[in-house]
Motif scaffolding. Sequence first.
Motif, PDB file in Angstrom:
ATOM      1  N   TRP A  96     -11.046  13.924  14.374  1.00  0.00           N
ATOM      2  CA  TRP A  96     -11.027  13.861  15.834  1.00  0.00           C
ATOM      3  C   TRP A  96     -12.341  13.286  16.365  1.00  0.00           C
ATOM      4  O   TRP A  96     -12.357  12.477  17.284  1.00  0.00           O
ATOM      5  N   ILE A 169      -7.177   9.948  18.088  1.00  0.00           N
ATOM      6  CA  ILE A 169      -7.471  11.330  18.467  1.00  0.00           C
ATOM      7  C   ILE A 169      -6.204  12.175  18.529  1.00  0.00           C
ATOM      8  O   ILE A 169      -6.132  13.253  17.931  1.00  0.00           O
ATOM      9  N   TYR A 172      -4.450  13.953  15.430  1.00  0.00           N
ATOM     10  CA  TYR A 172      -5.181  15.085  14.870  1.00  0.00           C
ATOM     11  C   TYR A 172      -5.143  16.297  15.804  1.00  0.00           C
ATOM     12  O   TYR A 172      -5.124  17.439  15.334  1.00  0.00           O
ATOM     13  N   VAL A 173      -5.112  16.053  17.108  1.00  0.00           N
ATOM     14  CA  VAL A 173      -4.960  17.155  18.053  1.00  0.00           C
ATOM     15  C   VAL A 173      -3.592  17.810  17.874  1.00  0.00           C
ATOM     16  O   VAL A 173      -3.466  19.041  17.844  1.00  0.00           O
TER      17      VAL A 173
END
Length: 402
Positions: A96, A169, A172-173
Amino acid sequence: MASSQPAAAGSPVAFIGAAFAFVLTMIGTTMPTPLYPIYQQQFGFSQLTITIIFAVYAAGVMGALLLTGRWSDQLGRRPMLFAGLAASALSDLVFWHAGGLGMILVGRVLSGISAGIFTGTATVAVMELVPEAWKRAGPLVATAANMGGLGLGPMLAGVLVVAFPMPLILPYVVHLALVVLAVLCLWRAPETVERPARIRLSVQRLGVPEGVRGIFIPAAIAAFAGFMVCGFATSVTPAFLGKELGHHNPALIGFVAGLLFIASTAGQILQGRLPAARRLPIGCGILLIGVLSIAWGIGAKTLTGFIIGPVVAGIGQGIAFRAGLGAIAAASPSAQKASVVSTFFVVAYMAISLPVIGIGVVASFISLQLTGLLFALLVALLCCVALGLLLRPSRRQRLESP
C-alpha cells in the motif's frame, strides 16, 4: 499435561470458515500479477527486476515451509494461522505504501511467508475440521482453497484496477479488509491439536530415502515442469500479453494469469477418477500438450494460445502434482514421510523462482518471444523425461496407490 485440548470433530461453520480464510490468504499472494506492468511504468523496472520480485516470493514460501512446517504440531493450528494472516496483512500494508523496489521486495517476502505458513498448516487444519459427514470432501476442499485462491488473486486485482481508481493501492486495501474477515472466520474455530507440555520447535528436515527415489525422481521432474509454468503464468504472462500481443487490459491479464490455477484445481479433483497407475503419466502428457499450446501462442502471437494453453497445462499440472504427491507419500516410511513431502514441495517452489529469473536474464539479451519459446521447449523436454521414466515397467508398478 496439555495446555490446550483438541476438538473432537469439526462443525460445518468452523470448516467453511477455515477454508474461506485459506482462500482469502492465497488470493493475496497473486494479486500483484496484473499490477506488474503498472509498476514497470511507474518505477521503470526491467523484466529482470519483475522476475526477481516474483522470485523472492518463492523464497519466502520455502523459508516458511522449512522453518515453521512442524510448528503447528507444537504451538497449535490457530496460532500459526493467525501468524500467517498477520504476515499477509503486513504485506498489504507494505505494498500500500510502497514507493520503490525495496518495499515491494519486502512485501513479496511477507506474502511468501503467509503462503508458506498456510500451505502447510491450513491444509491440515481444513482436513481436521471437516465434519464427519463431509470427510471425503476434506482433501478436495483444501486443494480447491489453495489453488483456487491463487487463481482468483490476479482476477480480482485485474477487475479492481479496471473498475476503480488508485490501481496500486485499492487492491491491497480490499485484501486487507478480506484478511480482517478471515481473522473473524478463524476466531471461533476450535483448536485441533493437543499442545505438549514442553514445546520443541525444529526446522523441517529434507531427505529422500533410497527406496523412494525411484518414484520421487520422475514425480519431482513433473512437479518441477508444472510449477515452472505456474511461475511463468504469474510473473511473465503480463509482459507477453502487453509487449508481444498488445493486450494491456489488467482484467484480461488477471484472467489469463489466473486460468492455470483454476484449471489446476479442476485437474486435482479430476485425477481421482483416473486409474491409479496412470495418473502421473496422464498428467505429464496433458501438461506437455498445454505447454506446446502456450508455445504456439507465443510463436503465433495469438491470445487463443494463451487461453487454451494455460487451461490444458493447468489440468495436467493439477493431475500430475496431486498424483505425484500421493505416490510419494504412499511410498515413504511413516517416520520420514514429512521430510520427503517437504523436499517435494521445496523442489516445486524452486521451479517457480529459479527458471523465472532465468527468463528475465535471457530476455535481457534476446527477444521476449524467443525467450518464451526456449522456456516452453525446456518445460516440454522435462515432461518428456518424466514420461520416459514413468513408462518404464518397473516404475509403473510403484504408482499403484494403496
